[in-house]
Scaffold this motif. Structure first.
Motif, PDB file in Angstrom:
ATOM      1  N   LYS A  47      -3.696  35.980  -1.148  1.00  0.00           N
ATOM      2  CA  LYS A  47      -2.880  36.501  -0.041  1.00  0.00           C
ATOM      3  C   LYS A  47      -3.015  35.601   1.195  1.00  0.00           C
ATOM      4  N   VAL A  48      -4.244  35.238   1.524  1.00  0.00           N
ATOM      5  CA  VAL A  48      -4.507  34.367   2.674  1.00  0.00           C
ATOM      6  C   VAL A  48      -3.854  32.996   2.433  1.00  0.00           C
ATOM      7  N   ARG A  78       7.893  28.060   0.156  1.00  0.00           N
ATOM      8  CA  ARG A  78       8.253  29.247  -0.629  1.00  0.00           C
ATOM      9  C   ARG A  78       7.301  29.273  -1.819  1.00  0.00           C
ATOM     10  N   ILE A  79       6.621  30.387  -2.020  1.00  0.00           N
ATOM     11  CA  ILE A  79       5.628  30.491  -3.087  1.00  0.00           C
ATOM     12  C   ILE A  79       6.181  31.355  -4.213  1.00  0.00           C
ATOM     13  N   LEU A  80       6.211  30.788  -5.403  1.00  0.00           N
ATOM     14  CA  LEU A  80       6.656  31.521  -6.584  1.00  0.00           C
ATOM     15  C   LEU A  80       5.442  31.692  -7.495  1.00  0.00           C
ATOM     16  N   PHE A 140      -0.813  31.224   4.516  1.00  0.00           N
ATOM     17  CA  PHE A 140      -0.975  29.891   5.114  1.00  0.00           C
ATOM     18  C   PHE A 140       0.217  29.003   4.746  1.00  0.00           C
ATOM     19  N   PHE A 141       0.547  28.939   3.458  1.00  0.00           N
ATOM     20  CA  PHE A 141       1.638  28.054   3.035  1.00  0.00           C
ATOM     21  C   PHE A 141       3.004  28.559   3.508  1.00  0.00           C
ATOM     22  N   ALA A 142       3.175  29.875   3.552  1.00  0.00           N
ATOM     23  CA  ALA A 142       4.434  30.432   4.085  1.00  0.00           C
ATOM     24  C   ALA A 142       4.582  30.036   5.550  1.00  0.00           C
TER      25      ALA A 142
END
Length: 116
Positions: free
Chosen positions: A72-73, A84-86, A77-79
């Motif tokens: 989640k952390v 975009r995280i898949l 961070f990347f968002a």
């Protein structure tokens, strides 16, 4: 001694899960219209697959990632960096590969700048 991120990434590339191997075979060589890198160290994380051009991260997750506060952390961070995280469960990759590839391809198409 603490292993450098680059060394960890190299080790992960050598020891990919079967699901990561399946995805890599289809993500490499721009099969989906984008260049992905595998097991790429970024900041203090190693990403399963990342396309820097279109800011897409693809993660193949096993059950150890279920409700993971660390993930989640990491995702936040990347968002915050515009990625975009898949995330896909290993079972999804094994049982619904076409659906997984469609989602990735759609994300690539949505993140491409419009052609003039």
């Amino acid at each position: 001694k603490v292993m450098a991120m680059k060394d960890i990434a190299r080790k992960l590339r050598r020891n990919m899960t079967p699901e990561e191997r399946i995805l890599w075979k289809l993500l490499r060589r721009k099969h989906l219209g984008a260049k992905f890198r595998r097991q790429e160290p970024v900041s203090r994380y190693v990403l399963d697959f990342v396309c820097f051009e279109y800011k897409i991260i693809v993660e193949a997750d096993g059950s150890q990632h279920l409700n993971s506060p660390t993930d989640k952390v990491r995702d936040e961070f990347f968002a915050s960096q515009g990625f975009r995280i898949l995330r896909f469960w290993n079972s999804e990759i094994r049982n619904n590969l076409e659906g997984v590839l469609t989602i990735i391809k759609n994300a690539v198409d949505e993140n491409k700048p419009p052609e003039h």
